[in-house]
Motif scaffolding. Structure first.
Motif, PDB file in Angstrom:
ATOM      1  N   LEU A  62       0.794  -1.219   0.000  1.00 25.15           N
ATOM      2  CA  LEU A  62       0.000   0.000   0.000  1.00 25.15           C
ATOM      3  C   LEU A  62       0.832   1.277   0.000  1.00 25.15           C
ATOM      4  O   LEU A  62       0.360   2.322  -0.445  1.00 25.15           O
ATOM      5  CB  LEU A  62      -0.928   0.009   1.220  1.00 25.15           C
ATOM      6  CG  LEU A  62      -1.979  -1.100   1.275  1.00 25.15           C
ATOM      7  CD1 LEU A  62      -2.618  -1.150   2.648  1.00 25.15           C
ATOM      8  CD2 LEU A  62      -3.030  -0.900   0.198  1.00 25.15           C
ATOM      9  N   GLN A  63       2.065   1.204   0.495  1.00 23.96           N
ATOM     10  CA  GLN A  63       2.805   2.442   0.736  1.00 23.96           C
ATOM     11  C   GLN A  63       3.180   3.179  -0.550  1.00 23.96           C
ATOM     12  O   GLN A  63       3.441   4.384  -0.521  1.00 23.96           O
ATOM     13  CB  GLN A  63       4.055   2.170   1.568  1.00 23.96           C
ATOM     14  CG  GLN A  63       5.112   1.332   0.898  1.00 23.96           C
ATOM     15  CD  GLN A  63       6.245   0.984   1.863  1.00 23.96           C
ATOM     16  OE1 GLN A  63       6.135   1.141   3.074  1.00 23.96           O
ATOM     17  NE2 GLN A  63       7.348   0.489   1.318  1.00 23.96           N
ATOM     18  N   SER A  64       3.145   2.494  -1.699  1.00 23.65           N
ATOM     19  CA  SER A  64       3.466   3.178  -2.946  1.00 23.65           C
ATOM     20  C   SER A  64       2.437   4.253  -3.294  1.00 23.65           C
ATOM     21  O   SER A  64       2.728   5.162  -4.074  1.00 23.65           O
ATOM     22  CB  SER A  64       3.568   2.172  -4.097  1.00 23.65           C
ATOM     23  OG  SER A  64       2.319   1.530  -4.320  1.00 23.65           O
ATOM     24  N   ALA A  65       1.226   4.160  -2.695  1.00 21.92           N
ATOM     25  CA  ALA A  65       0.201   5.178  -2.951  1.00 21.92           C
ATOM     26  C   ALA A  65       0.412   6.429  -2.112  1.00 21.92           C
ATOM     27  O   ALA A  65      -0.300   7.420  -2.297  1.00 21.92           O
ATOM     28  CB  ALA A  65      -1.185   4.599  -2.670  1.00 21.92           C
ATOM     29  N   PHE A  66       1.409   6.397  -1.205  1.00 14.74           N
ATOM     30  CA  PHE A  66       1.599   7.508  -0.278  1.00 14.74           C
ATOM     31  C   PHE A  66       3.014   8.069  -0.313  1.00 14.74           C
ATOM     32  O   PHE A  66       3.466   8.688   0.644  1.00 14.74           O
ATOM     33  CB  PHE A  66       1.249   7.057   1.151  1.00 14.74           C
ATOM     34  CG  PHE A  66      -0.190   6.637   1.303  1.00 14.74           C
ATOM     35  CD1 PHE A  66      -1.179   7.580   1.529  1.00 14.74           C
ATOM     36  CD2 PHE A  66      -0.553   5.308   1.194  1.00 14.74           C
ATOM     37  CE1 PHE A  66      -2.510   7.206   1.656  1.00 14.74           C
ATOM     38  CE2 PHE A  66      -1.886   4.920   1.327  1.00 14.74           C
ATOM     39  CZ  PHE A  66      -2.857   5.876   1.553  1.00 14.74           C
ATOM     40  N   THR A  67       3.724   7.856  -1.405  1.00 13.13           N
ATOM     41  CA  THR A  67       5.065   8.428  -1.539  1.00 13.13           C
ATOM     42  C   THR A  67       4.957   9.941  -1.709  1.00 13.13           C
ATOM     43  O   THR A  67       3.901  10.462  -2.102  1.00 13.13           O
ATOM     44  CB  THR A  67       5.783   7.833  -2.758  1.00 13.13           C
ATOM     45  OG1 THR A  67       5.065   8.210  -3.945  1.00 13.13           O
ATOM     46  CG2 THR A  67       5.866   6.308  -2.666  1.00 13.13           C
ATOM     47  N   PRO A  68       6.034  10.673  -1.451  1.00 11.52           N
ATOM     48  CA  PRO A  68       5.992  12.130  -1.648  1.00 11.52           C
ATOM     49  C   PRO A  68       5.557  12.524  -3.053  1.00 11.52           C
ATOM     50  O   PRO A  68       4.791  13.477  -3.225  1.00 11.52           O
ATOM     51  CB  PRO A  68       7.433  12.562  -1.347  1.00 11.52           C
ATOM     52  CG  PRO A  68       7.925  11.541  -0.367  1.00 11.52           C
ATOM     53  CD  PRO A  68       7.290  10.246  -0.798  1.00 11.52           C
ATOM     54  N   ASP A  69       6.032  11.801  -4.080  1.00 10.05           N
ATOM     55  CA  ASP A  69       5.631  12.128  -5.446  1.00 10.05           C
ATOM     56  C   ASP A  69       4.139  11.927  -5.646  1.00 10.05           C
ATOM     57  O   ASP A  69       3.467  12.735  -6.317  1.00 10.05           O
ATOM     58  CB  ASP A  69       6.406  11.264  -6.449  1.00 10.05           C
ATOM     59  CG  ASP A  69       7.842  11.730  -6.612  1.00 10.05           C
ATOM     60  OD1 ASP A  69       8.152  12.867  -6.202  1.00 10.05           O
ATOM     61  OD2 ASP A  69       8.653  10.953  -7.142  1.00 10.05           O
ATOM     62  N   GLN A  70       3.594  10.855  -5.082  1.00  8.26           N
ATOM     63  CA  GLN A  70       2.161  10.612  -5.210  1.00  8.26           C
ATOM     64  C   GLN A  70       1.360  11.692  -4.489  1.00  8.26           C
ATOM     65  O   GLN A  70       0.352  12.176  -4.999  1.00  8.26           O
ATOM     66  CB  GLN A  70       1.808   9.235  -4.644  1.00  8.26           C
ATOM     67  CG  GLN A  70       2.190   8.081  -5.548  1.00  8.26           C
ATOM     68  CD  GLN A  70       1.383   8.071  -6.839  1.00  8.26           C
ATOM     69  OE1 GLN A  70       1.792   8.661  -7.841  1.00  8.26           O
ATOM     70  NE2 GLN A  70       0.238   7.433  -6.825  1.00  8.26           N
ATOM     71  N   ILE A  71       1.800  12.073  -3.307  1.00  4.27           N
ATOM     72  CA  ILE A  71       1.091  13.118  -2.559  1.00  4.27           C
ATOM     73  C   ILE A  71       1.083  14.413  -3.352  1.00  4.27           C
ATOM     74  O   ILE A  71       0.062  15.110  -3.425  1.00  4.27           O
ATOM     75  CB  ILE A  71       1.730  13.339  -1.174  1.00  4.27           C
ATOM     76  CG1 ILE A  71       1.706  12.048  -0.348  1.00  4.27           C
ATOM     77  CG2 ILE A  71       1.019  14.467  -0.437  1.00  4.27           C
ATOM     78  CD1 ILE A  71       0.348  11.496  -0.076  1.00  4.27           C
ATOM     79  N   ARG A  72       2.203  14.741  -3.983  1.00  3.50           N
ATOM     80  CA  ARG A  72       2.255  15.958  -4.817  1.00  3.50           C
ATOM     81  C   ARG A  72       1.237  15.891  -5.947  1.00  3.50           C
ATOM     82  O   ARG A  72       0.625  16.907  -6.315  1.00  3.50           O
ATOM     83  CB  ARG A  72       3.663  16.159  -5.372  1.00  3.50           C
ATOM     84  CG  ARG A  72       4.628  16.797  -4.386  1.00  3.50           C
ATOM     85  CD  ARG A  72       5.929  17.207  -5.067  1.00  3.50           C
ATOM     86  NE  ARG A  72       6.763  16.060  -5.369  1.00  3.50           N
ATOM     87  CZ  ARG A  72       7.634  15.529  -4.519  1.00  3.50           C
ATOM     88  NH1 ARG A  72       7.769  16.050  -3.301  1.00  3.50           N
ATOM     89  NH2 ARG A  72       8.370  14.493  -4.863  1.00  3.50           N
ATOM     90  N   SER A  73       1.036  14.712  -6.488  1.00  7.51           N
ATOM     91  CA  SER A  73       0.096  14.572  -7.608  1.00  7.51           C
ATOM     92  C   SER A  73      -1.350  14.729  -7.167  1.00  7.51           C
ATOM     93  O   SER A  73      -2.238  14.935  -8.005  1.00  7.51           O
ATOM     94  CB  SER A  73       0.290  13.206  -8.286  1.00  7.51           C
ATOM     95  OG  SER A  73      -0.236  12.150  -7.487  1.00  7.51           O
ATOM     96  N   TYR A  74      -1.618  14.630  -5.867  1.00  4.90           N
ATOM     97  CA  TYR A  74      -2.982  14.758  -5.365  1.00  4.90           C
ATOM     98  C   TYR A  74      -3.359  16.211  -5.049  1.00  4.90           C
ATOM     99  O   TYR A  74      -4.532  16.521  -4.829  1.00  4.90           O
ATOM    100  CB  TYR A  74      -3.176  13.944  -4.086  1.00  4.90           C
ATOM    101  CG  TYR A  74      -2.845  12.471  -4.179  1.00  4.90           C
ATOM    102  CD1 TYR A  74      -3.051  11.746  -5.352  1.00  4.90           C
ATOM    103  CD2 TYR A  74      -2.329  11.791  -3.072  1.00  4.90           C
ATOM    104  CE1 TYR A  74      -2.745  10.388  -5.417  1.00  4.90           C
ATOM    105  CE2 TYR A  74      -2.037  10.437  -3.131  1.00  4.90           C
ATOM    106  CZ  TYR A  74      -2.241   9.741  -4.293  1.00  4.90           C
ATOM    107  OH  TYR A  74      -1.940   8.402  -4.349  1.00  4.90           O
ATOM    108  N   ALA A  75      -2.381  17.095  -4.975  1.00  5.03           N
ATOM    109  CA  ALA A  75      -2.616  18.444  -4.439  1.00  5.03           C
ATOM    110  C   ALA A  75      -3.657  19.216  -5.253  1.00  5.03           C
ATOM    111  O   ALA A  75      -4.531  19.880  -4.676  1.00  5.03           O
ATOM    112  CB  ALA A  75      -1.301  19.218  -4.379  1.00  5.03           C
TER     113      ALA A  75
END
Length: 458
Positions: free
Chosen positions: A107-120
């Motif tokens: 699951l942690q691949s959905a919460f990497t810094p790059d992924q979080i940036r893509s959600y902003a």
């Protein structure tokens, strides 16, 4: 390095409570008051409630040992596993040992810094859309509005899904039914009633749970049929594999999705509700926030790139979670007999970490019951940096996301959403209090109840 476990094995003191039921009634009537009053017995307090022996730790150093430096000596315990059975949700939140590691790695691949940036962008865009649905002078149920918003953000970002009004309402109905059931029949007076006694609250929760399980099955089937190969959480669970090459079962997929549908939006909505309500009662903090937004954002909405400069915004969110942590306590249980702070803890004893009380302990916080975002800031002015951990305060005097290996997997996601949503709201509207005082209740989260606010558009 010396063994951190003391050689003494004292037994902690605490409230005697009533014969047979201990402090169950006190907990059911007002759990937060019990957490605070128990601190009068010292940093290690033993008491009984709900047929269990509990030991509560009020020293941040003890909390650190349980969650971090000696975390391998503890597991989530029977108390929380029975709770997961009651609410009928498993998933990474309640898994243990190697099974937890396997799920967490996937699951942690959905919460990497790059992924979080893509959600902003989705976080800001959905906040603007929600605000556009309000009219000047309208009184809104803030928690309900923010719950709908954070669920939409969750679906769009983590699940790459546009959740229509009907499906969103089904999820929120489930969360509300669960919160009511938990408040009344898990932590409330209903816990004293045998489980076989009919309950309208329980039936409503059972029906809502069955409905959401059906919805989750539909979402998985639709995603598989679409042939999608994205990196969002829904696709990852629907079509992906664990690190060992095995695939999640249908039950495992359903439990994980329900876990994130619940924890991924309700805790953030709760934190945002408290933050907005507290901010509405503090003119000075509101002015500092507006000054910061003018300096950093000017005439546009915030972006991910702005977050390092939004120190006042973050301080307001942190202070709201200090006073009202969405989860007011955590529980653990030792695998074997051990001791913390010189006090013996046996297997089967529930270790309680009462963050609500620790967050309001005057030893660590000046004016602990006051909303003071400036305590997180260095000096004066809107553009000065955030001070995360002042030297004179133990690290675990503040732990709204837990800590150690099992810290909240969505912590970075939640803080990003809290900051961007709060900044977007503050740029576009003022919220005035209609509800003068908040009546908290312990359900799935630290429920603020009905919080009505009047919207003033800018």
């Amino acid at each position: 390095m010396s063994d951190p476990r003391p050689t003494s094995s004292a037994t902690a003191s605490g409230p005697r409570g009533l014969p047979l039921i201990g402090s169950t009634l006190s907990f059911a009537r007002d759990p937060l008051a019990l957490l605070e009053s128990n601190a009068e017995y010292g940093d290690v307090v033993r008491y009984e409630a709900f047929g269990r022996d509990l030991v509560a730790f009020y020293d941040p150093d003890h909390v650190e040992q349980v969650l971090v430096s000696r975390s391998d000596e503890f597991w989530r315990g029977e108390f929380e596993h029975e709770f997961s059975d009651v609410i009928d949700v498993e998933g990474v939140l309640f898994a243990e040992g190697e099974e937890w590691k396997r799920q967490r790695l996937m699951l942690q691949s959905a919460f990497t810094p790059d992924q979080i940036r893509s959600y902003a962008d989705a976080m800001v865009e959905e906040t603007v859309r929600a605000i556009d649905g309000w009219t000047d002078g309208e009184v809104v149920d803030l928690e309900e509005e923010l719950s709908a918003l954070t669920l939409t953000v969750l679906a769009r970002s983590l699940f790459d899904l546009e959740l229509d009004e009907d499906r969103g309402a089904r999820v929120r109905r489930w969360v509300h039914a669960m919160s009511e059931y938990t408040a009344r029949e898990v932590f409330g007076a209903g816990a004293l009633v045998p489980g076989w006694v009919p309950s309208r609250t329980a039936r409503r929760f059972e029906h809502a749970t069955a409905d959401v399980r059906s919805l989750v099955e539909q979402l998985v089937a639709e995603r598989r049929a679409s042939g999608a190969d994205g990196d969002d959480l829904l696709t990852l669970l629907s079509t992906g594999e664990y690190p060992d090459g095995t695939r999640p079962s249908s039950d495992e997929i359903g439990d994980q999705l329900m876990t994130f549908l619940l924890a991924g939006h309700e805790t953030t909505a709760t934190a945002l509700t408290y933050a907005c309500w507290l901010l509405a009662g503090d003119d000075e903090s509101r002015e500092r926030l507006e000054s910061e937004l003018e300096i950093v954002c000017g005439d546009r909405d915030p972006t991910m790139a702005d977050l390092p400069e939004l120190a006042v915004t973050e301080a307001i969110g942190r202070e709201a979670m200090r006073l009202y942590p969405p989860l007011p306590f955590l529980h653990r249980e030792p695998h074997e007999e051990t001791s913390i702070g010189g006090y013996r803890i046996s297997p089967g004893t529930t270790v309680q970490l009462p963050m609500y009380a620790i967050h309001r302990d005057e030893r660590w916080w000046d004016d602990p019951d006051e909303f003071r975002p400036d305590r997180w800031l260095e000096g004066e002015g809107a553009d000065l940096p955030l001070v995360a951990d002042p030297d004179d305060r133990p690290e675990y005097a503040y732990f709204p996301f837990g800590g150690g290996p099992r810290h909240c997997i969505g912590m970075r996601f939640a803080m990003t959403e809290l900051q961007l949503t709060l900044a977007t709201l503050a740029r576009r509207v003022d919220l005035e209090r209609v509800t003068d005082s908040i009546e908290t209740d312990v359900g799935i989260t630290l429920d603020p109840g009905l919080v009505e606010m009047r919207v003033r558009t800018k």
